[in-house]
Design a protein around this motif. Structure first.
Motif, PDB file in Angstrom:
ATOM      1  N   THR A  13      44.367  41.726  51.277  1.00 58.53           N
ATOM      2  CA  THR A  13      44.092  41.211  52.621  1.00 58.53           C
ATOM      3  C   THR A  13      42.807  41.788  53.207  1.00 58.53           C
ATOM      4  O   THR A  13      42.149  41.134  54.001  1.00 58.53           O
ATOM      5  N   SER A  14      42.435  42.988  52.796  1.00 55.09           N
ATOM      6  CA  SER A  14      41.222  43.625  53.334  1.00 55.09           C
ATOM      7  C   SER A  14      40.007  43.414  52.441  1.00 55.09           C
ATOM      8  O   SER A  14      38.873  43.503  52.909  1.00 55.09           O
ATOM      9  N   GLY A  15      40.226  43.199  51.149  1.00 54.57           N
ATOM     10  CA  GLY A  15      39.120  43.143  50.201  1.00 54.57           C
ATOM     11  C   GLY A  15      38.590  44.515  49.841  1.00 54.57           C
ATOM     12  O   GLY A  15      37.593  44.633  49.140  1.00 54.57           O
ATOM     13  N   GLN A  16      39.272  45.559  50.288  1.00 55.97           N
ATOM     14  CA  GLN A  16      38.788  46.925  50.091  1.00 55.97           C
ATOM     15  C   GLN A  16      39.673  47.747  49.165  1.00 55.97           C
ATOM     16  O   GLN A  16      39.482  48.954  49.064  1.00 55.97           O
ATOM     17  N   SER A  17      40.630  47.144  48.503  1.00 60.24           N
ATOM     18  CA  SER A  17      41.556  47.885  47.647  1.00 60.24           C
ATOM     19  C   SER A  17      40.869  48.264  46.339  1.00 60.24           C
ATOM     20  O   SER A  17      40.573  47.392  45.515  1.00 60.24           O
ATOM     21  N   PRO A  18      40.614  49.553  46.108  1.00 66.54           N
ATOM     22  CA  PRO A  18      39.899  49.944  44.888  1.00 66.54           C
ATOM     23  C   PRO A  18      40.576  49.451  43.616  1.00 66.54           C
ATOM     24  O   PRO A  18      39.889  49.017  42.685  1.00 66.54           O
ATOM     25  N   ASN A  19      41.916  49.491  43.561  1.00 64.78           N
ATOM     26  CA  ASN A  19      42.582  49.081  42.325  1.00 64.78           C
ATOM     27  C   ASN A  19      42.436  47.575  42.064  1.00 64.78           C
ATOM     28  O   ASN A  19      42.315  47.157  40.920  1.00 64.78           O
ATOM     29  N   VAL A  20      42.432  46.765  43.102  1.00 66.17           N
ATOM     30  CA  VAL A  20      42.217  45.319  42.928  1.00 66.17           C
ATOM     31  C   VAL A  20      40.764  45.066  42.544  1.00 66.17           C
ATOM     32  O   VAL A  20      40.479  44.293  41.617  1.00 66.17           O
ATOM     33  N   ASN A  21      39.855  45.724  43.240  1.00 71.14           N
ATOM     34  CA  ASN A  21      38.436  45.515  42.962  1.00 71.14           C
ATOM     35  C   ASN A  21      38.070  45.917  41.536  1.00 71.14           C
ATOM     36  O   ASN A  21      37.337  45.195  40.844  1.00 71.14           O
ATOM     37  N   LEU A  22      38.586  47.061  41.078  1.00 70.20           N
ATOM     38  CA  LEU A  22      38.311  47.500  39.703  1.00 70.20           C
ATOM     39  C   LEU A  22      38.932  46.556  38.673  1.00 70.20           C
ATOM     40  O   LEU A  22      38.345  46.316  37.615  1.00 70.20           O
ATOM     41  N   ALA A  23      40.093  45.999  38.985  1.00 68.14           N
ATOM     42  CA  ALA A  23      40.734  45.049  38.066  1.00 68.14           C
ATOM     43  C   ALA A  23      39.905  43.775  37.931  1.00 68.14           C
ATOM     44  O   ALA A  23      39.732  43.255  36.819  1.00 68.14           O
ATOM     45  N   LEU A  24      39.387  43.274  39.040  1.00 66.11           N
ATOM     46  CA  LEU A  24      38.573  42.060  38.974  1.00 66.11           C
ATOM     47  C   LEU A  24      37.246  42.330  38.272  1.00 66.11           C
ATOM     48  O   LEU A  24      36.750  41.474  37.535  1.00 66.11           O
TER      49      LEU A  24
END
Length: 190
Positions: free
Chosen positions: A120-131
């Motif tokens: 929802t924030s676009g700031q989640s390190p684990n989501v960002n690193l996965a993408l």
């Protein structure tokens, strides 16, 4: 009771305002449908991930593909990277929670897959690193995000940004998109 009535009306007004903007994302959603259909038709899979409520939404959407949405059809390959407690806890303990999804992407993702991160924030390190890991593997990366898109908007190949600061409203829109994606794939599935 007036406080409850006011709360209900405020939330409903916010929900309507968010949903009035969703039509602007139609072209992006059509691109997402094409990418998912291409992946599934070529033996690829859909990988979903997110934290908290977005983790639950990831599991929900993966289940709709594997089991069924509306149409009776064969199972479709989809995985929620949020469900294996042994992997989640081992990675968090031995490495970092930041890599809890990217490590799974590294192990399970292939070039013809689609990786959909919900944040929802676009700031989640684990989501960002996965993408980013999905990009590095040549898979198609997608962010369902909100607010101003955060860092993830510059990482994902396709970022669908719900312009709201209310987490609940953003998640409601994400689930609308996810359910429509399921229906669209059902309509196109042979």
């Amino acid at each position: 009771m007036q406080v409850l009535t006011d709360s209900f009306q405020r939330n409903l007004t916010q929900h309507k305002a968010v949903f009035e903007q969703l039509e602007q994302h139609q072209a992006q959603l059509l691109e997402l449908v094409q990418q998912c259909k291409k992946a599934l038709d070529s033996g690829g899979k859909l990988l979903f991930l997110g934290n908290g409520g977005s983790a639950a939404d990831s599991q929900h959407l993966a289940a709709e593909f594997v089991v069924r949405f509306k149409k009776e059809r064969n199972a479709l390959a989809a995985i929620a990277l949020t469900t294996d407690s042994s992997i989640l806890t081992a990675n968090s303990n031995d490495y970092s929670f930041d890599t809890v999804f990217s490590r799974q992407v590294e192990a399970l993702c292939r070039e013809n897959d689609v990786v959909i991160g919900l944040t929802t924030s676009g700031q989640s390190p684990n989501v960002n690193l996965a993408l980013q890991a999905a990009n590095d593997l040549g898979a198609f990366s997608v962010a369902f995000t909100g607010k101003d898109g955060g860092k993830v908007k510059d990482i994902a190949a396709l970022s669908i940004i719900i312009q709201s600061d209310e987490t609940a409203r953003i998640q409601e829109a994400h689930m609308f998109f996810g359910h429509w994606l399921c229906e669209a794939i059902d309509l196109l599935h042979e």
